[in-house]
Write an enzyme that holds these catalytic residues in place. Structure first.
Site: not given
Length: 430
Positions: A38, A43, A46, A80, A84, A176, A197, A232, A235-236
């Site tokens: 995506t 990041h 992953h 989610k 998306r 999948q 998940d 989380k 994340k910043t």
């Protein structure tokens, strides 16, 4: 190395299908992890599954990284609350190329070894499927009852969900599962790994292999990484922590790991580094003896920054970190590239001054109290200089008549003004 035991002590196993460990001890096995492309960078979220693949290869098995060109066009409902945005093929191919370059820092794609890593894109086989073929060859084998029982589906169909679930997303687990079936047939891939998940999607794949091929396939998931305070992971305030240095500078990347809590550092060092059990135990002891020294965080930040970027970028990040704590030199400041310099001083008040004024030379008192508002008055500035409280680019200014010129510009653009110990300003020549 026993892969399952290795992941167990590292806290990297959430669910594992019975028989998985026996399969891995029996023979070299291929396993895959799916990454939806995506963005054109991974990041740090992953990194958990990437590290699983790395340990898998180190244990003598064959890792397959699957870039989800087809699944990226649909979107996985797991975890989610909304559908998306869909990406076009050109964007997906670009993202795939970028991701492979990043994965090559962790996995060996190029050796002649039997367990060399492979990168595949599910768009390459899914694009050939017609809708009729798909519902006949795949959909026929999995009941709606089976699909509805998955947590990811149940959540989106519950009364709490305001957006519902499109047919596209509902069929995601079949798509999948088709990947697993394809890799089982074409690559003898017997294991799929992913985040917890993904358990429902992965087991749909093992079920397809059983029903279509009378084969045995396996599943292994890792826990979703969380922070001790419930926030989380990854994340910043400014968003994701990316592996691409253009999206997250190596300095900011290093700072993220350096600033994790003690509890998180002990957990993360097992997951995100290759340090062995004894090395981790020794660091934990050090941390207990001198928590203010933060040995766990320092080692974690070093290992991950070197692995993702390089030792050189790590050294630069350490040097940059010292600037705010008064240990830096003018030379060290001059060595910083523009991106790192701006990262270190993000949020510091910045004043623009016409470049020609600096090129022609401007008295320091004039620059800081008239051309900019770094000082409220010339009198206060003179008193600060007299009291040895002014530095330009980490060098003390003792002469009230000092002339600031282009020679004072860092990277040809900036001057770092320091008033006392903690007050910083930046002047940018424009």
């Amino acid at each position: 190395m026993n892969f399952v035991q290795e992941l167990t002590w590292r806290g990297m196993i959430h669910d594992i299908m019975p028989g998985t460990e026996e399969q891995l001890q029996k023979e070299m096995t291929s396993a895959y992890v799916g990454i939806d492309p995506t963005a054109d960078s991974l990041h740090i979220g992953h990194l958990v599954s990437v590290m699983m693949l790395k340990h898998f290869q180190l244990a003598g098995h064959k890792p397959i990284a699957l870039v989800g060109g087809a699944t990226g066009m649909i979107g996985d409902p797991s975890g989610k609350s909304a559908e998306r945005n869909l990406l076009d093929e050109k964007t997906l191919r670009h993202n795939e190329d970028c991701i492979k370059k990043q994965l090559a820092k962790f996995l060996d794609f190029d050796s002649d070894a039997a367990n060399a890593a492979e990168l595949v894109n599910n768009y390459d086989w899914m694009k050939e499927f017609s809708f009729l073929e798909f519902i006949r060859d795949i959909g026929k084998h999995i009941t709606v009852n089976y699909m509805m029982a998955k947590d990811s589906v149940k959540k989106r169909l519950s009364d709490e969900s305001k957006v519902g679930l499109s047919f596209t997303e509902f069929t995601y687990q079949l798509v999948q599962g088709t990947d697993f079936l394809h890799l089982y047939r074409e690559k003898n891939c017997k294991l799929q790994m992913g985040g917890s998940d993904q358990w429902g999607n992965i087991t749909t794949g093992t079920e397809l292999v059983r029903r279509k091929e009378s084969g045995e396939a396996f599943a292994l998931t890792c826990p979703l990484i969380t922070k001790a305070d419930g926030g989380k992971f990854g994340k910043t305030e400014s968003g994701n922590v990316w592996l691409d240095p253009k999206l997250t500078t190596p300095y900011k990347f290093y700072q993220f790991w350096l600033n994790v809590s003690d509890a998180d550092a002990e957990k993360y060092i097992k997951i995100f580094t290759l340090l062995n059990k004894d090395e981790v135990a020794a660091l934990v002891k050090e941390q207990e003896a001198a928590p203010h020294e933060r040995p766990l965080q320092k080692r974690l930040a070093r290992e991950v920054t070197c692995m993702v970027h390089s030792e050189e970028e790590y050294d630069k990040a350490v040097e940059a970190s010292q600037i705010l704590f008064g240990k830096a030199t003018t030379e060290g400041l001059a060595r910083l590239d523009k991106e790192t310099f701006l990262s270190v001083f993000e949020g510091v008040p910045t004043f623009d001054v016409a470049r020609n004024k600096i090129d022609n030379g401007v008295p320091v008192v004039e620059l800081l109290a008239a051309e900019t508002a770094a000082f409220p008055s010339k009198g206060e500035l003179r008193r600060t200089i007299k009291g040895n409280g002014l530095s330009l680019n980490k060098a003390k200014v003792t002469d009230q008549e000092y002339l600031v010129t282009a020679n004072d510009l860092i990277n040809g653009s900036y001057i770092l003004v320091q008033k006392g110990k903690k007050n910083y300003y930046i002047i940018e020549a424009v």
